[in-house]
Structure formats: C-alpha cells, structure tokens
Design a protein around this motif. Structure first.
Motif, PDB file in Angstrom:
ATOM      1  N   GLY A 178      24.502  71.378  95.970  1.00 26.91           N
ATOM      2  CA  GLY A 178      25.591  71.969  96.743  1.00 26.91           C
ATOM      3  C   GLY A 178      26.420  70.958  97.515  1.00 26.91           C
ATOM      4  N   VAL A 179      25.884  69.743  97.713  1.00 19.66           N
ATOM      5  CA  VAL A 179      26.643  68.727  98.460  1.00 19.66           C
ATOM      6  C   VAL A 179      27.618  67.967  97.565  1.00 19.66           C
ATOM      7  CG1 VAL A 179      24.746  68.440 100.095  1.00 19.66           C
ATOM      8  CG2 VAL A 179      24.875  66.948  98.101  1.00 19.66           C
ATOM      9  N   VAL A 180      27.472  68.111  96.239  1.00 18.78           N
ATOM     10  CA  VAL A 180      28.309  67.336  95.316  1.00 18.78           C
ATOM     11  C   VAL A 180      29.805  67.579  95.532  1.00 18.78           C
ATOM     12  CG1 VAL A 180      28.875  66.957  92.877  1.00 18.78           C
ATOM     13  CG2 VAL A 180      26.481  67.146  93.598  1.00 18.78           C
ATOM     14  N   PRO A 181      30.264  68.839  95.642  1.00 20.34           N
ATOM     15  CA  PRO A 181      31.712  69.051  95.834  1.00 20.34           C
ATOM     16  C   PRO A 181      32.258  68.363  97.082  1.00 20.34           C
ATOM     17  CG  PRO A 181      30.633  71.109  95.263  1.00 20.34           C
ATOM     18  CD  PRO A 181      29.551  70.129  95.538  1.00 20.34           C
ATOM     19  N   TYR A 182      31.453  68.296  98.135  1.00 19.80           N
ATOM     20  CA  TYR A 182      31.919  67.679  99.381  1.00 19.80           C
ATOM     21  C   TYR A 182      31.999  66.158  99.261  1.00 19.80           C
ATOM     22  CZ  TYR A 182      30.871  72.322 101.153  1.00 19.80           C
ATOM     23  OH  TYR A 182      30.847  73.682 101.345  1.00 19.80           O
ATOM     24  N   LEU A 183      31.273  65.608  98.281  1.00 17.49           N
ATOM     25  CA  LEU A 183      31.369  64.171  98.025  1.00 17.49           C
ATOM     26  C   LEU A 183      32.580  63.822  97.166  1.00 17.49           C
ATOM     27  CD1 LEU A 183      27.609  63.385  97.245  1.00 17.49           C
ATOM     28  CD2 LEU A 183      28.829  63.001  99.390  1.00 17.49           C
ATOM     29  N   LEU A 184      33.042  64.794  96.391  1.00 23.13           N
ATOM     30  CA  LEU A 184      34.142  64.536  95.453  1.00 23.13           C
ATOM     31  C   LEU A 184      35.504  64.948  95.991  1.00 23.13           C
ATOM     32  CD1 LEU A 184      32.418  65.738  92.153  1.00 23.13           C
ATOM     33  CD2 LEU A 184      32.641  63.398  92.997  1.00 23.13           C
ATOM     34  N   PHE A 185      35.543  65.927  96.904  1.00 22.43           N
ATOM     35  CA  PHE A 185      36.815  66.428  97.427  1.00 22.43           C
ATOM     36  C   PHE A 185      36.780  66.400  98.948  1.00 22.43           C
ATOM     37  CE2 PHE A 185      36.087  68.680  93.380  1.00 22.43           C
ATOM     38  CZ  PHE A 185      37.190  68.228  92.671  1.00 22.43           C
ATOM     39  N   ASP A 186      37.961  66.462  99.545  1.00 20.90           N
ATOM     40  CA  ASP A 186      38.046  66.535 101.003  1.00 20.90           C
ATOM     41  C   ASP A 186      38.934  67.711 101.391  1.00 20.90           C
ATOM     42  OD1 ASP A 186      40.693  65.698 100.578  1.00 20.90           O
ATOM     43  OD2 ASP A 186      40.152  63.598 100.806  1.00 20.90           O
ATOM     44  N   ASN A 187      39.104  67.896 102.704  1.00 22.16           N
ATOM     45  CA  ASN A 187      39.871  69.051 103.171  1.00 22.16           C
ATOM     46  C   ASN A 187      41.378  68.873 103.010  1.00 22.16           C
ATOM     47  OD1 ASN A 187      40.227  67.094 105.095  1.00 22.16           O
ATOM     48  ND2 ASN A 187      39.338  68.269 106.784  1.00 22.16           N
ATOM     49  N   LYS A 188      41.798  67.738 102.471  1.00 21.79           N
ATOM     50  CA  LYS A 188      43.220  67.572 102.172  1.00 21.79           C
ATOM     51  C   LYS A 188      43.621  68.417 100.966  1.00 21.79           C
ATOM     52  CE  LYS A 188      43.517  62.846 103.965  1.00 21.79           C
ATOM     53  NZ  LYS A 188      43.799  61.425 103.623  1.00 21.79           N
ATOM     54  N   THR A 189      42.642  68.699 100.104  1.00 23.23           N
ATOM     55  CA  THR A 189      42.879  69.544  98.927  1.00 23.23           C
ATOM     56  C   THR A 189      41.884  70.708  98.970  1.00 23.23           C
ATOM     57  OG1 THR A 189      41.417  68.087  97.669  1.00 23.23           O
ATOM     58  CG2 THR A 189      43.786  67.674  97.509  1.00 23.23           C
ATOM     59  N   PRO A 190      42.106  71.674  99.863  1.00 27.70           N
ATOM     60  CA  PRO A 190      41.116  72.754 100.044  1.00 27.70           C
ATOM     61  C   PRO A 190      40.910  73.602  98.799  1.00 27.70           C
ATOM     62  CG  PRO A 190      43.165  73.236 101.220  1.00 27.70           C
ATOM     63  CD  PRO A 190      43.265  71.820 100.758  1.00 27.70           C
ATOM     64  N   TRP A 191      41.945  73.788  97.994  1.00 29.46           N
ATOM     65  CA  TRP A 191      41.781  74.628  96.804  1.00 29.46           C
ATOM     66  C   TRP A 191      40.877  73.951  95.777  1.00 29.46           C
ATOM     67  CZ3 TRP A 191      43.625  72.986  92.004  1.00 29.46           C
ATOM     68  CH2 TRP A 191      44.449  71.867  92.025  1.00 29.46           C
ATOM     69  N   LEU A 192      40.949  72.617  95.674  1.00 24.23           N
ATOM     70  CA  LEU A 192      40.038  71.899  94.779  1.00 24.23           C
ATOM     71  C   LEU A 192      38.608  71.956  95.309  1.00 24.23           C
ATOM     72  CD1 LEU A 192      42.132  68.737  93.830  1.00 24.23           C
ATOM     73  CD2 LEU A 192      41.563  70.673  92.372  1.00 24.23           C
ATOM     74  N   LEU A 193      38.477  71.824  96.625  1.00 23.72           N
ATOM     75  CA  LEU A 193      37.149  71.921  97.230  1.00 23.72           C
ATOM     76  C   LEU A 193      36.552  73.308  96.994  1.00 23.72           C
ATOM     77  CD1 LEU A 193      34.953  70.623  98.958  1.00 23.72           C
ATOM     78  CD2 LEU A 193      36.188  71.397 100.988  1.00 23.72           C
ATOM     79  N   ALA A 194      37.389  74.337  97.087  1.00 25.60           N
ATOM     80  CA  ALA A 194      36.906  75.707  96.850  1.00 25.60           C
ATOM     81  C   ALA A 194      36.439  75.879  95.409  1.00 25.60           C
ATOM     82  CB  ALA A 194      38.012  76.702  97.181  1.00 25.60           C
ATOM     83  N   PHE A 195      37.215  75.354  94.450  1.00 23.40           N
ATOM     84  CA  PHE A 195      36.807  75.434  93.046  1.00 23.40           C
ATOM     85  C   PHE A 195      35.516  74.657  92.804  1.00 23.40           C
ATOM     86  CE2 PHE A 195      41.241  76.694  91.995  1.00 23.40           C
ATOM     87  CZ  PHE A 195      40.935  77.801  91.217  1.00 23.40           C
ATOM     88  N   GLY A 196      35.373  73.512  93.490  1.00 16.59           N
ATOM     89  CA  GLY A 196      34.160  72.718  93.318  1.00 16.59           C
ATOM     90  C   GLY A 196      32.927  73.395  93.883  1.00 16.59           C
ATOM     91  N   VAL A 197      33.118  74.164  94.945  1.00 15.51           N
ATOM     92  CA  VAL A 197      31.988  74.847  95.592  1.00 15.51           C
ATOM     93  C   VAL A 197      31.555  76.084  94.808  1.00 15.51           C
ATOM     94  CG1 VAL A 197      31.359  76.179  97.651  1.00 15.51           C
ATOM     95  CG2 VAL A 197      32.499  73.960  97.893  1.00 15.51           C
ATOM     96  N   LEU A 198      32.479  76.713  94.107  1.00 15.87           N
ATOM     97  CA  LEU A 198      32.189  77.992  93.435  1.00 15.87           C
ATOM     98  C   LEU A 198      30.969  77.972  92.519  1.00 15.87           C
ATOM     99  CD1 LEU A 198      35.662  79.576  92.561  1.00 15.87           C
ATOM    100  CD2 LEU A 198      33.869  80.485  94.052  1.00 15.87           C
ATOM    101  N   PRO A 199      30.785  76.963  91.635  1.00 14.55           N
ATOM    102  CA  PRO A 199      29.625  77.015  90.723  1.00 14.55           C
ATOM    103  C   PRO A 199      28.288  77.120  91.451  1.00 14.55           C
ATOM    104  CG  PRO A 199      31.188  75.360  89.987  1.00 14.55           C
ATOM    105  CD  PRO A 199      31.655  75.807  91.333  1.00 14.55           C
TER     106      PRO A 199
END
Length: 278
Positions: free
Chosen positions: A78-99
């Motif tokens: 679950g920590v992987v998306p937070y390592l790959l994206f930041d809050n500058k691109t919240p929609w990408l972070l949301a997609f990364g968290v979904l799986p």
C-alpha cells in the motif's frame, strides 16, 4: 510464509517476471505515468496470482492464517503509490492507490470470484471476521502516515527548490556585479594608461614652454636689451651734442630698430612653437 513453502513452476516465474518487466519497458518508451501506474498494480496482481494458484491444489491443508498473510502483503504494498506519486498530481495518486484499496476492502469477494474464498474452503476461524477490520484500519493508518510523509517531502522539495532558485538568483546577481566590476576595472586601467600618456605629454609640453620662456628671457636680457640700450645711448648723445649728422643718426636708430624687430620676431616664433606643442 505461505509463499515460501509453495513451489511454482517455470511458467509461474515467467509470468511474474513479465509482470514486473512491463513497467520497465514502458519507462524505456518514455511512458513514465503508465509505468508507475503499472507498478502500483503489479504487486497486487502477483500477490493474488501467487496466492490463488496454489490454493486449488491444497485442499484440506488451507488455514485461515494464509488469508491473513495475503492481506499483510497487500498492506505492505500500500505504500508503493506514495513512493511513486505526490500530492501535486492527486488524480494519479488516487489511481495508484485504487488497486491496493480495492484488494484490501474487497479481499474476500475477489477470492470468492476466484473460487477459493474463505467460506468456499469451509474454513472456520472465530478471529477471521475481525481480520478484515484489522487490515482495513492498518491500511488506513499506513496510508495516512504515508500521505503525511509525502506532504512533508513535497514541502521540503518546494522549500529546497525555492532556496535553489534564490541561490541561483544571487549567483546571477553576483556574476552580473562581477562583470560590471571587471568592466569598471578595465575602464580604470584604460583611463590610467591614457592618464599616464596625457601627463607625459603635458610634462613634455611644459618642459618645452619652460625652454621657450628661458630662451625668451635670454633674448630679452641680451639680444633685445642691447639694441634698446644703444638707441637710448644715441638719444642721450644727441642731447649732449648737436654736432652729429642727422642722416647718420637716423640710420643708426633705424638699424637698431631693425635689430629689435628681428629679435622680437624670433621670440614670437619661439613662443608660438611652444604654444602649438602644448
């Protein structure tokens, strides 16, 4: 623990390898966003693949702790998306968290769709129903902490970028000032060189003028005063005696005046030459 005991065939390893090589291939093709999103999906897909595939062959040997172990793996990913994206691109972070989010909150439903659900395997563990709540709380806690850390890192990055920008601005300003100082220095050196030439020229001019004045003083004291004295002597002599012939007297005075005029012209030429050289 469960995964370490299960032996997979070569095909399984090839599939897993391809799943993790796909993001690298996308990244090599400059598809960075797609590569990172796939990296968020790949661990979840591999976890379910490694967990579901062997369960079919382990009838009677399945324990509820195996399901709990799979959930723990998913929480860790679950920590992987937070390592790959930041809050500058919240929609990408949301997609990364979904799986991971879907896999944790709907773990039992996914396992049931694969035919290896907890109830389908006829397992009975009084603590298992609570495990969903535990893993959900753990995932939410880890996600919140990860989000806080991401925000801290983002703010630090912004502060560092601002500091770097200020340093670059200061560096540019210092370079401009150095360039201006070098230009002023060159101007001063050029002015100093010209000033030395001007002083040298003025010195030579003054020396020539002094020489001209000295020559003028000499001519005035000797060459000019001599004829004047003789004229005065003739005038004095004419006052003493009346026996001098008038024509002779005039001739003498004329000659002396011509000498005076000649000397004055020479002095004028000398002084003009000194003035023109200055």
């Amino acid at each position: 623990m469960f995964f370490g005991k299960v032996f997979f065939g070569v095909l399984d390893y090839v599939i897993i390898l391809l799943i993790f090589l796909a993001p690298l291939a996308l990244n090599a093709l400059s598809m960075t966003i797609a590569s990172r999103l796939l990296l968020c999906i790949a661990p979840v897909a591999v976890t379910f693949y490694q967990f579901i595939t062997p369960l079919v062959n382990l009838q009677g040997q399945i324990e509820a702790s195996m399901y709990d172990g799979a959930r723990i793996y998913l929480i860790a990913f679950g920590v992987v998306p937070y390592l790959l994206f930041d809050n500058k691109t919240p929609w990408l972070l949301a997609f990364g968290v979904l799986p991971v989010l879907i896999s944790i909150f709907f773990f039992d439903q996914i396992m049931a769709l694969a035919g290896v659900g907890y109830k389908q395997m006829a397992l009975n563990d009084i603590d298992y129903p609570v495990m969903w709540l535990r893993t959900s709380i753990a995932y939410i806690g880890i996600s919140l902490m990860s989000l806080v850390l991401v925000n801290m890192v983002t703010k630090n990055d912004q502060s560092n970028q601002e500091l770097i920008q200020r340093l670059n601005d200061k560096s540019t300003l210092v370079e401009q000032q150095n360039a201006e100082l070098n230009e002023v220095k060159n101007d001063l050196l050029e002015l100093n060189a010209n000033l030395e030439n001007i002083v040298s020229e003025k010195t030579q001019s003054i020396i020539k003028q002094n020489q001209a004045l000295a020559e003028y003083a000499f001519r005035n004291a000797h060459q000019l005063r001599g004829p004047v004295a003789r004229v005065l002597g003739l005038i004095e002599l004419s006052n003493i005696t009346n026996e001098m012939e008038f024509e002779w007297f005039i001739k003498k005075i004329e000659n002396e005046i011509k000498d005076i005029d000649k000397t004055i012209k020479v002095i004028g030429i000398t002084l003009d030459g000194a003035d023109s050289s200055s």
